[in-house]
Scaffold this active site. Structure first.
Site, PDB file in Angstrom:
ATOM      1  N   SER A 166      -6.851  -5.558   4.162  1.00 13.04           N
ATOM      2  CA  SER A 166      -7.213  -5.184   2.789  1.00 13.04           C
ATOM      3  C   SER A 166      -6.213  -5.834   1.855  1.00 13.04           C
ATOM      4  CB  SER A 166      -7.144  -3.672   2.636  1.00 13.04           C
ATOM      5  OG  SER A 166      -7.179  -3.321   1.275  1.00 13.04           O
ATOM      6  N   TYR A 219      -3.060   4.705   3.473  1.00 15.05           N
ATOM      7  CA  TYR A 219      -3.938   3.555   3.696  1.00 15.05           C
ATOM      8  C   TYR A 219      -3.149   2.250   3.599  1.00 15.05           C
ATOM      9  CZ  TYR A 219      -7.932   0.390   3.008  1.00 15.05           C
ATOM     10  OH  TYR A 219      -8.854  -0.626   3.122  1.00 15.05           O
TER      11      TYR A 219
END
Ligand SMILES: NC(=O)c1ccc[n+]([C@@H]2O[C@H](COP(=O)([O-])OP(=O)(O)OC[C@H]3O[C@@H](n4cnc5c(N)ncnc54)[C@H](O)[C@@H]3O)[C@@H](O)[C@H]2O)c1
Ligand SMILES: [Zn+2]
Length: 639
Positions: A514, A527
């Site tokens: 990501s 995350y």
């Protein structure tokens, strides 16, 4: 004629749909009147044939075969016969007639149904088949084996002419040794009655001999053998251009030898028996002149080999049929295999045949050339889009997801779009080691190995560091961080086993990271931390696994605003971020969305196809590993 065509279509569909009668499309049917023979063309399945699909052939023109002078050598003769058959098609060029068309022509009866049922071949492929046939079917004609193609037509014609001269009428059943049966009748009902008679009679004979009629069961394969041998076989049997599939059907014995032409075409005359090593296979190739399609590691595992999973499964069907026929033949003195001259004729003939050329033409020429590609989290979102792009570019895709139903329906969608067996699905929880190990064992059982792992499955729980529960923290970390480690651990073992004696093709791990793995994310520490951490894993794994010819890279997408992660109306991030107040001043979901889109120089969210293209780059390039590649529309720039 219309009614007769409907009858023969119905008969064809009836037998074609029943695996007891037809396997791998073998057999053909016809109906005729005075002038015209209507026959099932090559390339059309019995199970689905429609009345209008029968190929019209002028009978007089077919008969020319019996008066034309043909070349003496086998391939010249078959080519000349093919030309005669092509010239009999009306209108010219309407389709490809089967090589068995002239046999249909010489049978007096208007309906002819020719099949290769296992129950019948248990007798035709038996040492004492001829005697059994005389006893069980005294009204039938038995023909000793002869080469398929026009030789068969000549032999059948001669035998039928003689029988007719002797009794005034052709027999309705013609059993062909090591091949199958022709049944002729003047009505569809009679064809059915005759087949019922054949089946009932044979079933009684098998029962009397104490022989079970089903396919003999196979055992479970030995897991260690499976995980070591199948990947090695892929390399030994594959080439630099084309990866092959090694499909495990269980553990047990391969076919004992060549039984019928069908079996040779699909499974070859002989199986390889022995350890899955390069020297053993090389010796087999030197002796037989071809690579094995069936490999038996005695007592441990039985494999079939194909250019694709579909091919390997077709070999498995032929193998199962051969094992069944062989077991049935025990009722009549045991299996009778074709002689060297007989099976070599088929092997040479098969090399020139159409269907082999067609199957070789698929897959290998595409960009991803049949790479076995496991996509975790492929049931939806980025994973599904990636799976679609990979399949469109010639990969064989395994959708591996916790959502078993979603994975199955995604795989079905891919098969509908790209062909049977181009995708499969498997249920997995990537955070559970046993589940991951079982998933790679299942993939290896189906395909024989893995060429590409797309480690895509990931989750997100947003929240302030001051508020986030340990439970949520663990949930994200277990899946995103530990789950990636587990998937690479088991994928790498399989990929490494594909390197044999230092030789093999490169494999790839591509992690879907990501942009939050490149830059911190506010109120999203669990995350972002998991994504930063996995870049460390990618770099470390890359350094280690390069010696196993495995490249390891990450791609780092920007936000997929149209996907469920962001746009789900209840649990999506836009809603979550609105509720956690992550975007100051935002009053609606739309406000949150605009805020994020404005951060991207290219002014749009990331799409699955953008990620898929980056993955394709990782796979196709040959000089980069351990990298983390942004796919962010310019939002994150490396320095
Ligand atoms: N959506 C985005 O904006 C975005 C942006 C950058 C990176 N990513 C990354 O892309 C990847 C895919 O994200 P997405 O938005 O498509 O996700 P998604 O939530 O839409 O889909 C995730 C899939 O993974 C499966 N899954 C979840 N946990 C699993 C587990 N433990 N085992 C097996 N399967 C599991 C789910 O069932 C689901 O099918 C993730 O790694 C994510 O971090 C997403
Ligand atoms: Zn046949």
């Amino acid at each position: 004629m219309q009614e007769k065509l409907q009858n023969i279509a119905k008969l064809s569909q009836h037998y074609g749909a029943n695996p007891d009668f037809v396997f791998l499309g073998g057999g053909n049917t016809s109906v005729k009147d005075e002038k015209t023979l209507y026959i099932k063309p090559s390339g059309v399945a019995l199970a689905t044939i429609q009345p209008e699909q029968f190929l019209a052939m002028e009978r007089q023109a077919i008969r020319a075969l019996f008066t034309t002078e043909l070349p003496a050598d086998a391939s010249g003769r078959e080519a000349a016969a093919k030309a005669v058959m092509a010239a009999a098609v009306r209108p010219l060029g309407a389709g490809r007639p089967s090589v068995e068309a002239p046999v249909h022509e010489v049978i007096d009866y208007s309906y002819v149904v020719h099949l290769h049922p296992a129950l019948v071949n248990g007798m035709t492929c038996a040492e004492e088949g001829k005697a059994a046939c005389a006893k069980l079917f005294p009204e039938a004609l038995w023909l000793d084996y002869c080469d398929p193609g026009c030789t068969l037509a000549f032999v059948v014609k001669k035998a039928l002419d003689e029988a007719k001269a002797a009794s005034g009428k052709q027999p309705q059943l013609v059993f062909l040794q090591n091949h199958g049966v022709f049944v002729g009748a003047d009505s569809a009902e009679e064809i059915r009655r005759l087949y019922e008679h054949i089946v009932d009679t044979l079933k009684r004979a098998y029962a009397q001999a104490g022989v079970a009629v089903g396919v003999p069961a196979l055992g479970e394969p030995d897991r260690d053998t499976l995980l070591a041998s199948a990947p090695a076989l892929r390399t030994i049997l594959g080439t630099a251009e084309a990866r092959v599939i090694v499909h495990c059907v269980g553990a047990g014995e391969a076919q004992g030898g060549p039984l019928t032409p069908d079996h040779i075409v699909y499974a070859k005359s002989f199986a390889y028996r022995g350890a899955a090593d390069a020297a053993g296979i090389a010796a087999f190739v030197a002796e037989r002149g071809y690579q094995p399609k069936v490999v038996e590691v005695p007592g441990k595992a039985l494999f079939t080999v194909g250019d694709s999973l579909k091919d390997a499964r077709a070999v498995a069907v032929a193998l199962a049929n051969a094992r069944q026929v062989q077991a049935l033949a025990a009722a009549f003195g045991g299996a009778h295999f074709l002689s060297e001259r007989q099976y070599k004729f088929i092997e040479n003939w098969e090399v020139e045949s159409y269907r082999r050329k067609v199957s070789l033409a698929t897959g290998a020429a595409s960009r991803l050339g049949n790479r076995v590609s496991v996509v975790t989290g492929g049931a939806q979102g980025f994973g599904l889009g990636i799976a679609q792009t990979l399949a469109a570019n010639g990969a064989l895709v395994v959708i591996a997801d916790m959502n078993a139903e979603g994975a199955a329906s995604a795989a079905k969608e891919l098969c509908d779009a790209y062909g049977a067996d181009r995708a499969t699905s498997v249920a997995v929880n990537i955070a559970d080691e046993d589940s991951v190990a079982a998933m790679f064992a299942a993939v290896t059982k189906d395909f024989g190995g893995v060429d590409l792992l797309v480690a895509n499955a990931g989750v997100l729980r947003a929240g302030s560091v001051k508020e986030m529960s340990k439970k949520d923290w663990d949930f994200v970390t277990n899946i995103n961080y530990t789950g990636y480690f587990l998937c690479v651990k088991y994928a790498a073992k399989v990929m490494a086993a594909q390197i044999v004696d230092g030789k093999g093709l490169w494999s790839d791990v591509v992690q879907v990271n990501s942009k939050s793995g490149l830059e911190g994310s506010n109120k999203n520490g669990a995350y972002a931390g998991s994504k930063f951490g996995t870049i460390g894993l990618t770099q470390s794994f890359a350094k280690e696994l390069v010696t196993d010819c495995i490249k390891v890279n990450s791609v780092c997408p920007g936000n997929f605003y149209d996907g469920p992660l962001w746009s789900d109306p209840e649990r999506g991030l836009f809603v979550q971020y609105l509720n956690t107040g992550k975007v100051p001043g935002a009053k609606t979901v739309e406000d949150v969305r605009r805020f994020y889109e404005d951060k991207v120089p290219m002014r749009r969210g990331c799409l699955p196809v953008d990620v898929a293209r980056a993955i394709m780059y990782c796979v196709e390039q040959a000089y980069e590993t351990g990298q983390a590649i942004p796919v962010t529309g310019g939002q994150v720039m490396l320095h």
